[in-house]
Design a protein around this motif. Structure first.
Motif, PDB file in Angstrom:
ATOM      1  N   MET A   1       0.821  -1.190   0.000  1.00 41.35           N
ATOM      2  CA  MET A   1       0.000   0.000   0.000  1.00 41.35           C
ATOM      3  C   MET A   1       0.870   1.262   0.000  1.00 41.35           C
ATOM      4  O   MET A   1       0.498   2.261  -0.616  1.00 41.35           O
ATOM      5  N   ILE A   2       2.005   1.217   0.664  1.00 42.35           N
ATOM      6  CA  ILE A   2       2.900   2.373   0.727  1.00 42.35           C
ATOM      7  C   ILE A   2       3.377   2.749  -0.674  1.00 42.35           C
ATOM      8  O   ILE A   2       3.405   3.936  -1.028  1.00 42.35           O
ATOM      9  N   ILE A   3       3.722   1.768  -1.484  1.00 43.44           N
ATOM     10  CA  ILE A   3       4.188   2.024  -2.850  1.00 43.44           C
ATOM     11  C   ILE A   3       3.107   2.769  -3.630  1.00 43.44           C
ATOM     12  O   ILE A   3       3.381   3.759  -4.311  1.00 43.44           O
ATOM     13  N   VAL A   4       1.888   2.297  -3.525  1.00 40.44           N
ATOM     14  CA  VAL A   4       0.774   2.911  -4.247  1.00 40.44           C
ATOM     15  C   VAL A   4       0.545   4.339  -3.759  1.00 40.44           C
ATOM     16  O   VAL A   4       0.399   5.262  -4.569  1.00 40.44           O
ATOM     17  N   LEU A   5       0.531   4.540  -2.462  1.00 37.66           N
ATOM     18  CA  LEU A   5       0.292   5.883  -1.925  1.00 37.66           C
ATOM     19  C   LEU A   5       1.397   6.857  -2.313  1.00 37.66           C
ATOM     20  O   LEU A   5       1.109   7.998  -2.696  1.00 37.66           O
ATOM     21  N   VAL A   6       2.644   6.428  -2.233  1.00 36.65           N
ATOM     22  CA  VAL A   6       3.752   7.305  -2.625  1.00 36.65           C
ATOM     23  C   VAL A   6       3.624   7.683  -4.094  1.00 36.65           C
ATOM     24  O   VAL A   6       3.758   8.854  -4.471  1.00 36.65           O
ATOM     25  N   MET A   7       3.337   6.695  -4.931  1.00 34.70           N
ATOM     26  CA  MET A   7       3.195   6.939  -6.364  1.00 34.70           C
ATOM     27  C   MET A   7       2.046   7.906  -6.637  1.00 34.70           C
ATOM     28  O   MET A   7       2.188   8.857  -7.405  1.00 34.70           O
ATOM     29  N   ARG A   8       0.908   7.687  -5.987  1.00 27.02           N
ATOM     30  CA  ARG A   8      -0.278   8.520  -6.243  1.00 27.02           C
ATOM     31  C   ARG A   8      -0.182   9.899  -5.609  1.00 27.02           C
ATOM     32  O   ARG A   8      -0.830  10.844  -6.054  1.00 27.02           O
ATOM     33  N   LEU A   9       0.621  10.052  -4.550  1.00 27.83           N
ATOM     34  CA  LEU A   9       0.764  11.362  -3.912  1.00 27.83           C
ATOM     35  C   LEU A   9       1.890  12.193  -4.514  1.00 27.83           C
ATOM     36  O   LEU A   9       1.748  13.405  -4.679  1.00 27.83           O
ATOM     37  N   LEU A  10       2.996  11.563  -4.858  1.00 30.76           N
ATOM     38  CA  LEU A  10       4.132  12.305  -5.408  1.00 30.76           C
ATOM     39  C   LEU A  10       4.019  12.485  -6.926  1.00 30.76           C
ATOM     40  O   LEU A  10       4.425  13.517  -7.452  1.00 30.76           O
ATOM     41  N   GLY A  11       3.486  11.494  -7.616  1.00 35.97           N
ATOM     42  CA  GLY A  11       3.375  11.549  -9.071  1.00 35.97           C
ATOM     43  C   GLY A  11       2.677  12.785  -9.603  1.00 35.97           C
ATOM     44  O   GLY A  11       3.205  13.476 -10.483  1.00 35.97           O
ATOM     45  N   PRO A  12       1.501  13.135  -9.071  1.00 37.59           N
ATOM     46  CA  PRO A  12       0.793  14.307  -9.597  1.00 37.59           C
ATOM     47  C   PRO A  12       1.512  15.645  -9.389  1.00 37.59           C
ATOM     48  O   PRO A  12       1.164  16.637 -10.033  1.00 37.59           O
ATOM     49  N   LEU A  13       2.502  15.683  -8.532  1.00 41.00           N
ATOM     50  CA  LEU A  13       3.228  16.941  -8.311  1.00 41.00           C
ATOM     51  C   LEU A  13       3.935  17.420  -9.579  1.00 41.00           C
ATOM     52  O   LEU A  13       4.183  18.616  -9.727  1.00 41.00           O
ATOM     53  N   LEU A  33      -1.977   2.070 -12.829  1.00 41.14           N
ATOM     54  CA  LEU A  33      -1.126   1.031 -12.254  1.00 41.14           C
ATOM     55  C   LEU A  33      -1.416   0.732 -10.795  1.00 41.14           C
ATOM     56  O   LEU A  33      -1.058  -0.334 -10.305  1.00 41.14           O
ATOM     57  N   ASP A  34      -2.040   1.661 -10.098  1.00 40.89           N
ATOM     58  CA  ASP A  34      -2.212   1.451  -8.666  1.00 40.89           C
ATOM     59  C   ASP A  34      -2.971   0.174  -8.345  1.00 40.89           C
ATOM     60  O   ASP A  34      -2.575  -0.590  -7.469  1.00 40.89           O
ATOM     61  N   ILE A  35      -4.026  -0.110  -9.070  1.00 36.78           N
ATOM     62  CA  ILE A  35      -4.800  -1.323  -8.796  1.00 36.78           C
ATOM     63  C   ILE A  35      -4.011  -2.579  -9.159  1.00 36.78           C
ATOM     64  O   ILE A  35      -4.126  -3.606  -8.497  1.00 36.78           O
ATOM     65  N   VAL A  36      -3.177  -2.487 -10.180  1.00 34.80           N
ATOM     66  CA  VAL A  36      -2.340  -3.626 -10.573  1.00 34.80           C
ATOM     67  C   VAL A  36      -1.315  -3.929  -9.473  1.00 34.80           C
ATOM     68  O   VAL A  36      -1.141  -5.082  -9.063  1.00 34.80           O
ATOM     69  N   ILE A  37      -0.656  -2.879  -8.989  1.00 32.95           N
ATOM     70  CA  ILE A  37       0.331  -3.050  -7.917  1.00 32.95           C
ATOM     71  C   ILE A  37      -0.350  -3.558  -6.656  1.00 32.95           C
ATOM     72  O   ILE A  37       0.131  -4.484  -5.995  1.00 32.95           O
ATOM     73  N   TRP A  38      -1.469  -2.975  -6.332  1.00 34.47           N
ATOM     74  CA  TRP A  38      -2.206  -3.381  -5.138  1.00 34.47           C
ATOM     75  C   TRP A  38      -2.610  -4.853  -5.227  1.00 34.47           C
ATOM     76  O   TRP A  38      -2.465  -5.608  -4.273  1.00 34.47           O
ATOM     77  N   ALA A  39      -3.111  -5.245  -6.392  1.00 28.26           N
ATOM     78  CA  ALA A  39      -3.542  -6.640  -6.567  1.00 28.26           C
ATOM     79  C   ALA A  39      -2.367  -7.600  -6.438  1.00 28.26           C
ATOM     80  O   ALA A  39      -2.515  -8.709  -5.910  1.00 28.26           O
ATOM     81  N   ALA A  40      -1.200  -7.188  -6.907  1.00 26.03           N
ATOM     82  CA  ALA A  40      -0.031  -8.067  -6.858  1.00 26.03           C
ATOM     83  C   ALA A  40       0.612  -8.119  -5.473  1.00 26.03           C
ATOM     84  O   ALA A  40       1.101  -9.165  -5.056  1.00 26.03           O
ATOM     85  N   LEU A  41       0.592  -6.996  -4.756  1.00 26.49           N
ATOM     86  CA  LEU A  41       1.349  -6.917  -3.512  1.00 26.49           C
ATOM     87  C   LEU A  41       0.517  -6.696  -2.257  1.00 26.49           C
ATOM     88  O   LEU A  41       1.018  -6.883  -1.152  1.00 26.49           O
ATOM     89  N   GLY A  42      -0.714  -6.259  -2.440  1.00 28.01           N
ATOM     90  CA  GLY A  42      -1.499  -5.856  -1.279  1.00 28.01           C
ATOM     91  C   GLY A  42      -2.611  -6.823  -0.943  1.00 28.01           C
ATOM     92  O   GLY A  42      -2.721  -7.905  -1.532  1.00 28.01           O
TER      93      GLY A  42
END
Length: 156
Positions: A1-13, A33-42
């Motif tokens: 979940m941390i990977i997804v949150l970092v990507m979704r919070l920092l990416g839009p900057l 990609l967030d749902i793909v990463i989440w499905a694979a790791l979360g």
């Protein structure tokens, strides 16, 4: 979940530096990609909408800040109206828990934002700055977006 949150919070900057590129990457890479990463790791028992929609609003808010600085008054006001309209729909969704609210309050703002910046990039800002042309462009954007919102959010 941390990977997804970092990507979704920092990416839009990156939208602040490169509005067109940043918006496209944020939407079609990070948000896709967030749902793909989440499905694979979360965890598998997630409520995707509960975490995805606030992150979408965060991205749209950054875009709205950029749009609020646009020089052309009609384009700026149209963009900010569309942003507010989507926020209203999100608020109604939170109040009712009815996903159909996203159909009635579609995310036209994102497509308007990207289309205007693309038109400016290719030297055709008048497609949005002339009120008649703006009406045509809005019609096209709505016709493109509504079927997607119907498929994603209409109760079946």
């Amino acid at each position: 979940m941390i990977i997804v949150l970092v990507m979704r919070l920092l990416g839009p900057l990156i939208i602040f530096r490169w509005p067109l590129f940043g918006s496209l990457v944020s939407e079609f890479v990070f948000d896709a990609l967030d749902i793909v990463i989440w499905a694979a790791l979360g965890p598998t028992d997630i409520n995707y909408t509960a975490y995805d929609k606030p992150l979408d609003v965060y991205q749209l808010t950054i875009m709205a800040i950029v749009a609020s600085r646009w020089e052309h008054k009609t384009v700026r006001n149209t963009a900010l109206f569309l942003y507010g309209y989507r926020l209203l729909g999100y608020g109604l969704y939170l109040a009712t828990d009815l996903r159909v609210m996203f159909f009635f309050f579609p995310n036209i703002f994102f497509y308007f934002f990207v289309a205007y910046l693309a038109a400016k990039k290719i030297g055709l800002p008048e497609l949005f700055e002339d009120k008649r042309q703006l009406a045509v462009m809005m019609g096209i954007i709505i016709l493109v977006k509504l079927p997607q919102e119907y498929i994603l959010h209409w109760p079946h």
